[in-house]
Design a protein around this motif. Structure first.
Motif, mmCIF file in Angstrom:
data_model
loop_
_atom_site.group_PDB
_atom_site.id
_atom_site.type_symbol
_atom_site.label_atom_id
_atom_site.label_comp_id
_atom_site.label_asym_id
_atom_site.label_seq_id
_atom_site.Cartn_x
_atom_site.Cartn_y
_atom_site.Cartn_z
ATOM 1 N N THR A 281 17.369 30.070 23.993
ATOM 2 C CA THR A 281 17.181 28.704 22.162
ATOM 3 C C THR A 281 16.548 27.595 22.560
ATOM 4 O OG1 THR A 281 19.530 29.148 21.990
ATOM 5 C CG2 THR A 281 19.210 27.884 21.016
ATOM 6 N N MET A 282 16.303 27.278 23.837
ATOM 7 C CA MET A 282 14.901 26.166 23.830
ATOM 8 C C MET A 282 13.977 26.422 23.734
ATOM 9 S SD MET A 282 15.841 24.018 27.285
ATOM 10 C CE MET A 282 16.456 25.565 28.995
ATOM 11 N N ALA A 283 13.438 27.895 23.660
ATOM 12 C CA ALA A 283 12.053 28.670 23.810
ATOM 13 C C ALA A 283 11.696 28.313 22.090
ATOM 14 C CB ALA A 283 12.050 29.571 24.287
ATOM 15 N N ALA A 284 13.384 29.577 21.641
ATOM 16 C CA ALA A 284 12.675 29.472 20.010
ATOM 17 C C ALA A 284 12.641 27.890 19.662
ATOM 18 C CB ALA A 284 13.789 29.810 19.537
ATOM 19 N N GLY A 285 13.289 27.104 19.817
ATOM 20 C CA GLY A 285 13.565 25.517 19.605
ATOM 21 C C GLY A 285 12.313 25.012 19.909
ATOM 22 N N ILE A 286 12.143 24.619 20.864
ATOM 23 C CA ILE A 286 10.411 24.379 21.327
ATOM 24 C C ILE A 286 8.974 25.097 20.078
ATOM 25 C CG2 ILE A 286 8.935 23.623 22.787
ATOM 26 C CD1 ILE A 286 10.991 24.472 24.703
ATOM 27 N N ALA A 287 9.311 26.106 20.049
ATOM 28 C CA ALA A 287 7.937 26.971 19.619
ATOM 29 C C ALA A 287 8.465 26.670 17.593
ATOM 30 C CB ALA A 287 8.416 28.643 19.314
ATOM 31 N N ALA A 288 9.187 26.052 17.299
ATOM 32 C CA ALA A 288 9.373 25.602 15.808
ATOM 33 C C ALA A 288 9.648 24.697 15.453
ATOM 34 C CB ALA A 288 11.216 26.242 15.203
ATOM 35 N N ALA A 289 9.389 23.528 16.423
ATOM 36 C CA ALA A 289 8.846 22.068 16.583
ATOM 37 C C ALA A 289 7.791 21.814 16.558
ATOM 38 C CB ALA A 289 10.265 21.798 17.643
ATOM 39 N N THR A 290 6.876 23.144 17.304
ATOM 40 C CA THR A 290 5.817 23.307 17.676
ATOM 41 C C THR A 290 4.844 23.005 16.293
ATOM 42 O OG1 THR A 290 6.047 23.483 19.910
ATOM 43 C CG2 THR A 290 3.477 23.777 19.111
ATOM 44 N N LEU A 291 5.656 24.337 15.743
ATOM 45 C CA LEU A 291 5.170 24.424 13.982
ATOM 46 C C LEU A 291 5.197 23.162 12.974
ATOM 47 C CD1 LEU A 291 6.942 28.278 14.323
ATOM 48 C CD2 LEU A 291 4.423 27.668 13.489
ATOM 49 N N GLY A 292 6.308 22.309 13.253
ATOM 50 C CA GLY A 292 6.456 21.136 12.539
ATOM 51 C C GLY A 292 7.970 21.510 11.969
ATOM 52 N N ILE A 293 8.461 22.258 12.088
ATOM 53 C CA ILE A 293 10.144 22.197 10.932
ATOM 54 C C ILE A 293 10.826 21.198 12.015
ATOM 55 C CG2 ILE A 293 12.091 23.638 11.285
ATOM 56 C CD1 ILE A 293 10.334 26.175 11.431
ATOM 57 N N ARG A 294 11.718 20.772 10.833
ATOM 58 C CA ARG A 294 12.171 19.457 11.403
ATOM 59 C C ARG A 294 13.952 20.026 12.034
ATOM 60 N NH1 ARG A 294 9.492 15.656 10.567
ATOM 61 N NH2 ARG A 294 11.816 14.269 10.561
ATOM 62 N N LYS A 295 13.844 18.934 12.485
ATOM 63 C CA LYS A 295 15.645 19.128 13.903
ATOM 64 C C LYS A 295 16.477 19.547 12.646
ATOM 65 C CE LYS A 295 15.777 14.500 13.761
ATOM 66 N NZ LYS A 295 15.558 13.203 15.155
ATOM 67 N N GLU A 296 16.532 19.272 11.896
ATOM 68 C CA GLU A 296 17.955 20.220 11.173
ATOM 69 C C GLU A 296 18.260 21.270 10.500
ATOM 70 O OE1 GLU A 296 15.717 17.585 9.374
ATOM 71 O OE2 GLU A 296 17.000 15.663 10.157
ATOM 72 N N LYS A 297 16.892 22.307 10.435
ATOM 73 C CA LYS A 297 16.430 23.322 10.405
ATOM 74 C C LYS A 297 16.649 24.391 11.359
ATOM 75 C CE LYS A 297 16.057 22.776 5.324
ATOM 76 N NZ LYS A 297 16.844 23.432 4.824
ATOM 77 N N ILE A 298 16.183 23.243 12.322
ATOM 78 C CA ILE A 298 16.328 24.083 14.216
ATOM 79 C C ILE A 298 17.779 23.924 14.022
ATOM 80 C CG2 ILE A 298 15.605 23.724 15.993
ATOM 81 C CD1 ILE A 298 13.511 22.539 15.456
ATOM 82 N N ARG A 299 18.783 23.218 14.185
ATOM 83 C CA ARG A 299 19.808 22.814 14.743
ATOM 84 C C ARG A 299 20.476 24.293 13.356
ATOM 85 N NH1 ARG A 299 20.465 17.220 14.117
ATOM 86 N NH2 ARG A 299 19.543 16.441 15.777
ATOM 87 N N GLU A 300 20.184 23.998 12.369
ATOM 88 C CA GLU A 300 21.117 25.064 11.155
ATOM 89 C C GLU A 300 21.265 26.215 11.536
ATOM 90 O OE1 GLU A 300 20.447 26.164 6.774
ATOM 91 O OE2 GLU A 300 20.325 24.064 7.233
ATOM 92 N N ALA A 301 19.907 27.151 12.184
ATOM 93 C CA ALA A 301 19.430 27.876 12.398
ATOM 94 C C ALA A 301 19.970 28.919 13.707
ATOM 95 C CB ALA A 301 17.941 27.975 12.351
ATOM 96 N N VAL A 302 19.593 27.692 15.018
ATOM 97 C CA VAL A 302 20.646 27.787 15.437
ATOM 98 C C VAL A 302 21.897 28.091 16.202
ATOM 99 C CG1 VAL A 302 20.360 27.257 18.140
ATOM 100 C CG2 VAL A 302 19.198 27.233 17.439
ATOM 101 N N LYS A 303 22.810 27.452 15.077
ATOM 102 C CA LYS A 303 24.318 27.172 15.123
ATOM 103 C C LYS A 303 24.494 28.555 14.092
ATOM 104 C CE LYS A 303 26.172 22.654 14.265
ATOM 105 N NZ LYS A 303 26.470 22.120 13.880
ATOM 106 N N ASN A 304 24.185 29.506 13.755
ATOM 107 C CA ASN A 304 23.976 30.628 12.422
ATOM 108 C C ASN A 304 23.302 31.297 13.137
ATOM 109 O OD1 ASN A 304 25.828 28.595 10.448
ATOM 110 N ND2 ASN A 304 24.102 27.682 9.466
ATOM 111 N N PHE A 305 23.080 31.939 14.144
ATOM 112 C CA PHE A 305 22.284 32.780 14.085
ATOM 113 C C PHE A 305 23.528 33.968 14.079
ATOM 114 C CE2 PHE A 305 19.462 35.403 16.922
ATOM 115 C CZ PHE A 305 18.650 36.303 16.492
ATOM 116 N N HIS A 306 22.508 35.685 14.228
ATOM 117 C CA HIS A 306 23.627 36.543 15.004
ATOM 118 C C HIS A 306 22.461 37.566 15.050
ATOM 119 C CE1 HIS A 306 26.515 36.264 11.596
ATOM 120 N NE2 HIS A 306 25.860 35.540 10.471
#
Length: 446
Positions: A281-306
C-alpha cells in the motif's frame, strides 16, 4: 526491405507483440513449438499475421532482424542459443511496447512478491483519480497489445525479471522494487546474484527526471544499492524508520512525503490487511503521489480496494471451516506471507513444480500455525522431507478435488484451509489461475 520481426511463443505477450509489430509495418512471423490457443489463433488470423505451431522453421527464424522472445522461454533453449550465436538482437515484449508508447508515462512494478497486488492497487488509485490509464503486463492484457489497440496516457505495468532480461532502452518514469527473495533460480543458473541483477534492471535506463520507489527494509535491496550508480530520484519506504522523502509507517499511521504533497492515513483504514500489504500500500501510494494524484483520491482508493483473485482470496465458509485461495503463491516467500497473516489453526495445501525451494524459510511458521499439510503435486518428496518432523499429518493427493476433500476431512469448525502452494503449477495445471479455479470449484462442491 521490411524489418523482419520473429515472435517466439504465442501467449498473451507474444500475440500482443505480433499485433503491435504488424501495426508498425514490420514483417511479423509467430513461431510456437507447442500448440497455439484457439483464441490467440483467431487474433493472429484477424490481424493478418503468419504463424506456425508444433514446430520452428529455423531458417526463417535465423533470417530475422530481431526476435521477440516470450518470457517463458529460457536461455538454454536450443533455438535461443542459435539466435544468440548469430547475434540477432533479442528483445522482450515490454521493450517493443516502450518503443511505440509515445509520450505516455510508465509505472513499472517488480519484486519477488506483491507485484500483482501493488500493480492493481496503483491502477485503482489512478482510475479513482480519473487518469487515462491501463493495467498491463504480467497481470492481464499485454502491454504491447494495449499500445497497439487502445493507447493510454499512463501504463501501470507489472514487470517480471524475465521481461527485464531482454530490455535495451525500456525506461520507467516511475520504477517500483518491492522486495527480492530467492525465486526462479532455475532460470538464473541457481545464482541468486543473477536474479538480483535482473530485478535492478528496472532502473538501469532511468534519468534524473524519474523516480525509484523501493523498500528500505529489504536487506537484499539495501546491500545492492551502494554498488550501483543511480541516476534517478530515490523514494524509499519503511516500517522501521522515518524517511524524509518517500513513505513510512509509525505506530498505526502511514505517512507519505512526496514534493509538497503529504498524505497521512491510519493503517486500520487499509482495505488490504497484513504487514506485507502495508508495504504494498505504501509503494502504490508513493507511486500515485509521484503522478500528482491528490491525497483524497489516494485515501479513497486504498480504503475501497478489493483484493485480487487467487491472492489470499476468501472462497467460502463450509460448516465453520474457512477456505482461502492463494494459488498465486508460486514461491516459498509468498507462502510465508500467507501463513504470517493466519490467525486460526491451518490445513495447508502445498506442492507443484519446485523451483529450487528452501522450505526452511517457512518451517517456524508451519510449526506454529499448521495442523496438517496436504500435498498437491506429482512429486512431493521434498515437502514431506522438510516437514515430516514438524507436522503430525501429511497427506499426498494429485488433484485439486482430492486435496480439498482431504483438507476438509481433517478440519474442524474454526479452522482454515489455505491453498498457498509455494510452487509453480505446471505439473497438474495449465497455470496458477487454473489451479485456483479448480480449487474454488472443488470447495463449492463440498
Amino acid at each position: 526491405m521490411k524489418h523482419k520481426l520473429i515472435i517466439l511463443g504465442s501467449g498473451e505477450s507474444g500475440v500482443g507483440a505480433a499485433i503491435l509489430g504488424k501495426k508498425q509495418g514490420y514483417d511479423v512471423f509467430v513461431s510456437d513449438g507447442g500448440t497455439i490457443k484457439q483464441a490467440y489463433k483467431q487474433e493472429l488470423t484477424d490481424s493478418g499475421i503468419e504463424f506456425e505451431e508444433g514446430q520452428h522453421s529455423k531458417e526463417r527464424i535465423l533470417a530475422a532482424n530481431e526476435v521477440m522472445k516470450s518470457p517463458g522461454i529460457p536461455e538454454k533453449n536450443e533455438l535461443v542459443k542459435m539466435i544468440r550465436a548469430k547475434n540477432i538482437p533479442v528483445i522482450s515484449e515490454i521493450e517493443l511496447a516502450y518503443r511505440f508508447k509515445g509520450n505516455s508515462k510508465i509505472v513499472a512494478i517488480t519484486g519477488s512478491n506483491g507485484k500483482s497486488t501493488t500493480t492493481a492497487l496503483t491502477y485503482q488509485i489512478c482510475k479513482t483519480a480519473g487518469l487515462d490509464c491501463a493495467m498491463v503486463g504480467n497481470i492481464g492484457i499485454s502491454f504491447a497489445k494495449q499500445v497497439a489497440q487502445d493507447p493510454k496516457e499512463v501504463y501501470v505495468v507489472e514487470v517480471s525479471s524475465f521481461q527485464l532480461d531482454d530490455i535495451k532502452d525500456f525506461r520507467a518514469d516511475i520504477a517500483v522494487l518491492l522486495n527480492i527473495t530467492e525465486d526462479h533460480l532455475d532460470r538464473y543458473d541457481y545464482r541468486f546474484e543473477n536474479y538480483i541483477n535482473s530485478k535492478f534492471r528496472v532502473i538501469e535506463n532511468q534519468t534524473k527526471e524519474d523516480y525509484f520507489i523501493y523498500c528500505l527494509d529489504d536487506e537484499v535491496i539495501t546491500k545492492k544499492l551502494p554498488l550501483l550508480t543511480i541516476h534517478t530520484n530515490p523514494l524509499p519506504f519503511s516500517m522501521k524508520q522515518e524517511v524524509k522523502k518517500g513513505g513510512y509507517i509509525k505506530g498505526d499511521q502511514m505517512m507519505l512525503r512526496i514534493q509538497e504533497e503529504r498524505v497521512s492515513m491510519s493503517i486500520y483504514d487499509f482495505a488490504l490487511k497484513g504487514k506485507h500489504n502495508n508495504y504494498n500500500t505504501m509503494a502504490a501510494g508513493i507511486a500515485a503521489a509521484t503522478l500528482g494524484i491528490r491525497k483524497e483520491k489516494i485515501r479513497e482508493a486504498v480504503k475501497n480496494f478489493h483484493s485480487l483473485e487467487h491472492r489470499m482470496e476468501f472462497v467460502a465458509m463450509v460448516r465453520g471451516v474457512e477456505f482461502i485461495n492463494d494459488s498465486k503463491a508460486t514461491n516459498v516467500n509468498s507462502t510465508w506471507f500467507a501463513l504470517e497473516s493466519m490467525n486460526k489453526p491451518t490445513v495447508l495445501i502445498l506442492g507443484g513444480t519446485d523451483k529450487g525451494n528452501d522450505y526452511g524459510l517457512i518451517a517456524d511458521l508451519v510449526k506454529e500455525k499448521v495442523k496438517a499439510i496436504v500435498c498437491m503435486g506429482v512429486d512431493n518428496k521434498k515437502i514431506i522431507e522438510a516437514f515430516k518432523d514438524i507436522v503430525p499429518v501429511i497427506v499426498e493427493t494429485d488433484s485439486a478435488k482430492k486435496a480439498v476433500n482431504a483438507s476438509f476431512k481433517m478440519s474442524q469448525k474454526g479452522d482454515v484451509v489455505l491453498l498457498s502452494p509455494a510452487c509453480a503449477s505446471f505439473d497438474l495445471f495449465k497455470n496458477y489461475e487454473d489451479r485456483g479455479t479448480q480449487f474454488k470449484d472443488a470447495v463449492k462442491e463440498l
